[in-house]
Design a protein around this motif. Structure first.
Motif, PDB file in Angstrom:
ATOM      1  N   THR A  46      18.557  86.469  25.889  1.00 36.72           N
ATOM      2  CA  THR A  46      19.921  86.427  26.424  1.00 36.72           C
ATOM      3  C   THR A  46      20.709  85.255  25.869  1.00 36.72           C
ATOM      4  OG1 THR A  46      19.212  85.137  28.358  1.00 36.72           O
ATOM      5  CG2 THR A  46      19.212  87.540  28.580  1.00 36.72           C
ATOM      6  N   GLN A  47      20.021  84.324  25.212  1.00 36.81           N
ATOM      7  CA  GLN A  47      20.725  83.173  24.649  1.00 36.81           C
ATOM      8  C   GLN A  47      21.421  83.498  23.329  1.00 36.81           C
ATOM      9  OE1 GLN A  47      17.482  83.696  24.580  1.00 36.81           O
ATOM     10  NE2 GLN A  47      16.363  82.395  23.152  1.00 36.81           N
ATOM     11  N   TRP A  48      21.258  84.749  22.878  1.00 38.40           N
ATOM     12  CA  TRP A  48      21.890  85.137  21.622  1.00 38.40           C
ATOM     13  C   TRP A  48      23.011  86.147  21.863  1.00 38.40           C
ATOM     14  CZ3 TRP A  48      20.852  82.287  17.547  1.00 38.40           C
ATOM     15  CH2 TRP A  48      19.640  81.608  17.492  1.00 38.40           C
ATOM     16  N   GLY A  49      24.092  85.976  21.138  1.00 36.59           N
ATOM     17  CA  GLY A  49      25.212  86.902  21.177  1.00 36.59           C
ATOM     18  C   GLY A  49      25.751  87.103  19.776  1.00 36.59           C
ATOM     19  N   GLU A  50      26.959  87.673  19.684  1.00 36.33           N
ATOM     20  CA  GLU A  50      27.576  87.918  18.387  1.00 36.33           C
ATOM     21  C   GLU A  50      28.951  87.291  18.344  1.00 36.33           C
ATOM     22  OE1 GLU A  50      27.696  92.069  17.593  1.00 36.33           O
ATOM     23  OE2 GLU A  50      25.531  92.239  17.205  1.00 36.33           O
ATOM     24  N   ASP A  51      29.316  86.766  17.164  1.00 39.98           N
ATOM     25  CA  ASP A  51      30.670  86.260  16.999  1.00 39.98           C
ATOM     26  C   ASP A  51      31.602  87.408  16.615  1.00 39.98           C
ATOM     27  OD1 ASP A  51      30.246  86.813  14.306  1.00 39.98           O
ATOM     28  OD2 ASP A  51      29.874  84.723  13.764  1.00 39.98           O
ATOM     29  N   GLU A  52      32.855  87.111  16.327  1.00 34.90           N
ATOM     30  CA  GLU A  52      33.840  88.172  16.048  1.00 34.90           C
ATOM     31  C   GLU A  52      33.496  88.968  14.801  1.00 34.90           C
ATOM     32  OE1 GLU A  52      37.616  86.300  15.898  1.00 34.90           O
ATOM     33  OE2 GLU A  52      37.687  85.870  18.063  1.00 34.90           O
ATOM     34  N   GLN A  53      32.731  88.364  13.912  1.00 29.08           N
ATOM     35  CA  GLN A  53      32.334  89.060  12.685  1.00 29.08           C
ATOM     36  C   GLN A  53      31.021  89.831  12.843  1.00 29.08           C
ATOM     37  OE1 GLN A  53      33.397  85.648  12.506  1.00 29.08           O
ATOM     38  NE2 GLN A  53      35.429  86.577  12.140  1.00 29.08           N
ATOM     39  N   GLY A  54      30.458  89.788  14.041  1.00 28.33           N
ATOM     40  CA  GLY A  54      29.209  90.507  14.282  1.00 28.33           C
ATOM     41  C   GLY A  54      27.970  89.738  13.899  1.00 28.33           C
ATOM     42  N   ASN A  55      28.124  88.454  13.593  1.00 33.51           N
ATOM     43  CA  ASN A  55      26.985  87.624  13.241  1.00 33.51           C
ATOM     44  C   ASN A  55      26.333  87.052  14.497  1.00 33.51           C
ATOM     45  OD1 ASN A  55      27.485  87.874  10.392  1.00 33.51           O
ATOM     46  ND2 ASN A  55      29.159  86.392  10.636  1.00 33.51           N
ATOM     47  N   SER A  56      25.030  86.889  14.453  1.00 37.14           N
ATOM     48  CA  SER A  56      24.306  86.350  15.599  1.00 37.14           C
ATOM     49  C   SER A  56      24.670  84.890  15.819  1.00 37.14           C
ATOM     50  CB  SER A  56      22.790  86.484  15.374  1.00 37.14           C
ATOM     51  OG  SER A  56      22.068  85.971  16.456  1.00 37.14           O
ATOM     52  N   GLN A  57      24.870  84.526  17.082  1.00 38.20           N
ATOM     53  CA  GLN A  57      25.170  83.131  17.398  1.00 38.20           C
ATOM     54  C   GLN A  57      24.488  82.736  18.709  1.00 38.20           C
ATOM     55  OE1 GLN A  57      29.366  82.537  18.003  1.00 38.20           O
ATOM     56  NE2 GLN A  57      29.430  83.673  19.926  1.00 38.20           N
ATOM     57  N   TRP A  70      26.097  79.231  24.725  1.00 38.48           N
ATOM     58  CA  TRP A  70      26.016  78.020  25.529  1.00 38.48           C
ATOM     59  C   TRP A  70      26.906  78.174  26.762  1.00 38.48           C
ATOM     60  CZ3 TRP A  70      22.799  74.075  23.978  1.00 38.48           C
ATOM     61  CH2 TRP A  70      22.362  74.113  22.654  1.00 38.48           C
ATOM     62  N   GLY A  71      26.647  77.356  27.763  1.00 40.33           N
ATOM     63  CA  GLY A  71      27.557  77.237  28.897  1.00 40.33           C
ATOM     64  C   GLY A  71      27.846  78.547  29.588  1.00 40.33           C
ATOM     65  N   GLU A  72      29.129  78.808  29.839  1.00 41.60           N
ATOM     66  CA  GLU A  72      29.537  79.979  30.601  1.00 41.60           C
ATOM     67  C   GLU A  72      29.124  81.275  29.917  1.00 41.60           C
ATOM     68  OE1 GLU A  72      30.844  81.956  33.847  1.00 41.60           O
ATOM     69  OE2 GLU A  72      30.645  79.773  33.585  1.00 41.60           O
ATOM     70  N   ALA A  73      29.185  81.316  28.582  1.00 36.56           N
ATOM     71  CA  ALA A  73      28.785  82.531  27.857  1.00 36.56           C
ATOM     72  C   ALA A  73      27.307  82.842  28.083  1.00 36.56           C
ATOM     73  CB  ALA A  73      29.071  82.369  26.367  1.00 36.56           C
ATOM     74  N   LEU A  74      26.480  81.813  28.097  1.00 36.34           N
ATOM     75  CA  LEU A  74      25.060  82.003  28.355  1.00 36.34           C
ATOM     76  C   LEU A  74      24.831  82.486  29.787  1.00 36.34           C
ATOM     77  CD1 LEU A  74      22.077  81.809  27.607  1.00 36.34           C
ATOM     78  CD2 LEU A  74      22.162  79.362  28.158  1.00 36.34           C
ATOM     79  N   LYS A  75      25.550  81.883  30.739  1.00 30.84           N
ATOM     80  CA  LYS A  75      25.408  82.297  32.132  1.00 30.84           C
ATOM     81  C   LYS A  75      25.773  83.776  32.307  1.00 30.84           C
ATOM     82  CE  LYS A  75      26.484  77.769  34.200  1.00 30.84           C
ATOM     83  NZ  LYS A  75      27.450  77.047  35.067  1.00 30.84           N
ATOM     84  N   GLN A  76      26.852  84.203  31.670  1.00 35.91           N
ATOM     85  CA  GLN A  76      27.282  85.585  31.803  1.00 35.91           C
ATOM     86  C   GLN A  76      26.299  86.551  31.144  1.00 35.91           C
ATOM     87  OE1 GLN A  76      29.670  86.747  33.751  1.00 35.91           O
ATOM     88  NE2 GLN A  76      29.945  84.600  34.394  1.00 35.91           N
ATOM     89  N   SER A  77      25.711  86.118  30.026  1.00 40.01           N
ATOM     90  CA  SER A  77      24.718  86.949  29.344  1.00 40.01           C
ATOM     91  C   SER A  77      23.498  87.137  30.231  1.00 40.01           C
ATOM     92  CB  SER A  77      24.318  86.314  28.013  1.00 40.01           C
ATOM     93  OG  SER A  77      23.320  87.093  27.364  1.00 40.01           O
ATOM     94  N   MET A  78      23.041  86.069  30.867  1.00 38.71           N
ATOM     95  CA  MET A  78      21.884  86.167  31.753  1.00 38.71           C
ATOM     96  C   MET A  78      22.230  86.987  32.999  1.00 38.71           C
ATOM     97  SD  MET A  78      20.108  82.407  31.496  1.00 38.71           S
ATOM     98  CE  MET A  78      18.689  82.958  32.432  1.00 38.71           C
ATOM     99  N   ARG A  79      23.421  86.770  33.535  1.00 40.99           N
ATOM    100  CA  ARG A  79      23.846  87.539  34.715  1.00 40.99           C
ATOM    101  C   ARG A  79      23.849  89.035  34.402  1.00 40.99           C
ATOM    102  NH1 ARG A  79      26.826  86.711  39.418  1.00 40.99           N
ATOM    103  NH2 ARG A  79      28.086  88.497  40.067  1.00 40.99           N
TER     104      ARG A  79
END
Length: 584
Positions: A409-420, A423-432
């Motif tokens: 869940t600590q991994w997401g994608e940027d606007e270009q579709g690359n893995s990133q 951190w912070g709120e984005a990580l919390k929302q991914s885990m939620r």
């Protein structure tokens, strides 16, 4: 270090290791009246130590050695920019890739999922059925399914296997139904049954080495939801310790010495074993002697020990004058896949089904255990008629462990579709989202890992363990055919997920081995030039040596190995019993 002559041990049968290959020998011989000594490198833990501690399992790897103390060197194949391939080893203390599976009394059987599929008759004669495969060292077994079948039934009774037999296209012959009814099933099991029926598949119940009712002094499953990778606090799981070693010790004829690390097996001028050298819990060197010796340390460590046990008769390692010890190492081919069930797209009743924790899914597919498909695109050199190949098994499961679910869940994608990295709120929302928006149904594919010249164990003389002994160097080359079969099976599993209505369906098949599924390295066979052991798993060159873990397997089949290791060890125990009585 000088050898301490005090408190050296003697027995009729000395067993090195205590897992699925060792415990049936100890159980059978102790109950027959032989004095049995079991030397186990790890501690002797019981149900009270196997509480459901996620940090101990998922973060601290509590039941295995520290990699700074005991490691392996893993060789993988790489390619230069101009296309030249080469092999390069890396110490696991650097990579963090642990190759230990449970260094405790009972071994890795304490931590298995307990999927107890039998091999099928075709698994014993792959070379006969499909011919030679270029780049693979396929061999028929020196025994048949019919010879092993009574011992599968014995394991089901003595270790305790819960299940039910249903008719399906690849059902193997059986002498009896399962002795224990199936464990409780998740509501999702019925979803899979219906979806499979809709598309012409045959979903089958998965036999489990888990007691569905109390028996043999053990409690039944308590459905905590924490099974795979966890020790069983109820004793329901059929580990070698709970199901067999406890009873062997109770006979009065079995002594288990935990924290005893064997580092050398000595031989006499006739080439027979004269004693086993080990370090005790205080680091003192001791010797154990016996009439018959059994090595069952799990495949990699068994080969390592034999290779390290050089002597006048065996300059290349014990039972290795033909150079076959460590060769033809096996893992399991295949991979994993998954699909998500989005809660807001489902009825409240289906969401409640998905959130049920505890009961097992216990569903598998074996419709393609043998592939007969003209469209099958695998390489066909020497693999029987076009479109025909050995296939495999698909098992379905949920990951209940929250830490395991949170990983990724600590991994997401940027606007270009690359893995990133999030951190912070984005990580919390991914885990939620992971824990509240959907549930992921996963599958595992098991197919043969073809033995080949680039998958083997050797000694790494430059890297030593905490006792100063060379560690195992493991080359993990795979055969391309394994990936093609695995991909074929994964596509079939994805089709079932789609029929179930899952979203975000994906799968991954690779040649990177699952380290909890290892066999080979001391294959058995009738030819002493191409095998280490005879059909009784007795070394061709050493009459008082047997190897009874998964090392004996010339091919692995398309199911997890533990059930077959148990069954074969019970079979070999009958032969050892006759030999011990002869010695006596």
């Amino acid at each position: 270090m000088t050898t301490s002559q005090t408190n050296n041990l003697s027995a009729d049968i000395c067993i090195i290791g205590s897992g699925a290959g060792a415990s049936p020998i100890a159980y059978s011989l102790a109950n027959a009246g032989a004095k049995v000594l079991v030397l186990e490198k790890g501690p002797w833990l019981t149900e009270k130590e196997f509480f459901k501690d996620e940090l101990a399992i998922s973060v601290h790897d509590a039941y295995n050695p520290k990699l700074s103390d005991e490691e392996h060197v893993i060789e993988e194949e790489y390619e230069t920019s101009d296309g030249v391939s080469f092999w390069q080893g890396e110490k696991t203390s650097d990579s963090g890739w642990s190759w230990w599976n449970g260094n405790v009394v009972g071994g890795s059987s304490n931590f298995m999922s307990g999927y107890f599929h039998r091999l099928k008759p075709i698994d014993f004669r792959l070379k006969t059925e499909f011919g030679d495969i270029e780049g693979a060292n396929v061999a028929d077994w020196p025994i048949s399914y019919e010879e092993l079948e009574p011992y599968y039934a014995m394991v089901e009774r003595i270790v305790g296997v819960s299940g039910r037999v249903v008719d399906h296209p690849h059902q193997e012959p059986r002498s009896a139904d399962f002795p224990y009814p199936p464990v409780a099933e998740s509501p999702i099991s019925s979803w899979i049954d219906q979806a499979a029926n809709n598309i012409g598949y045959h979903a089958i119940p998965v036999p489990r080495a888990i007691l569905s009712r109390p028996a043999m002094g053990r409690r039944s499953c308590e459905y905590s939801g924490y099974c795979s990778s966890y020790g069983c606090s109820s004793g329901a799981k059929g580990s070698g310790r709970a199901a067999l070693l406890n009873h062997a010790v109770a006979s009065g004829n079995c002594t288990i010495k935990p924290n005893s690390k064997v580092f050398h097996i000595a031989t006499n001028s006739q080439g027979e074993i004269s004693g086993v050298h080990y370090y005790d819990s205080q680091g003192r060197e001791k010797i154990a002697t016996a009439k018959i010796y059994v090595v069952a340390c799990q495949a990699v460590e068994t080969s390592r020990l034999l290779l390290a046990s050089k002597g006048d008769k065996f300059p290349q390692g014990l039972a290795n004058n033909n150079g076959q010890v460590g060769k033809n190492l096996l893992f399991s081919g295949g991979g994993t896949g998954q699909g998500d069930f989005i809660y807001n797209e489902l009825t409240p009743e289906k969401v409640a089904d998905l959130k049920t924790v505890g009961p097992f899914i216990n569903r598998a597919l074996q419709d393609w255990y043998q592939i007969n498909d003209k469209k099958f695109a695998a390489s066909q050199q020497g693999i029987g008629k076009a479109g025909t190949a050995k296939g495999g098994t698909i098992d379905f499961l949920f990951h209940q462990n929250p830490i395991a679910r949170a990983r990724g869940t600590q991994w997401g994608e940027d606007e270009q579709g690359n893995s990133q990295l999030l951190w912070g709120e984005a990580l919390k929302q991914s885990m939620r989202s992971e824990f509240t928006r959907y549930k992921t149904l996963r599958f595992e594919v098991f197919n043969d890992w073809l033995p080949n010249d680039n998958c083997f164990v050797s000694l790494d003389e430059n890297t030593t363990d905490q006792w100063g002994d060379p560690v195992a160097n493991v080359r993990i080359g795979y055969h391309q055919h394994d990936l093609e079969v695995g991909s074929y099976l994964a596509e079939k599993a994805e089709k079932l997920l789609a029929e179930l209505g899952a979203k975000n369906i994906s799968s991954s098949v690779s040649g990177s081995p699952a380290t909890n599924l290892m066999a080979g390295g001391c294959r058995f066979g009738n030819d002493p030039q191409t095998s280490v052991l005879n059909k009784h798993c007795q070394a061709h060159e050493v009459s008082n040596l047997y190897v009874t873990d998964g090392s004996f397997m010339p091919t692995g089949g398309s199911v997890p190995y533990t059930f077959t290791i148990y069954a074969n060890a019970f079979r070999v125990a009958e032969h050892i019993k006759s030999q011990w009585q002869h010695y006596s």
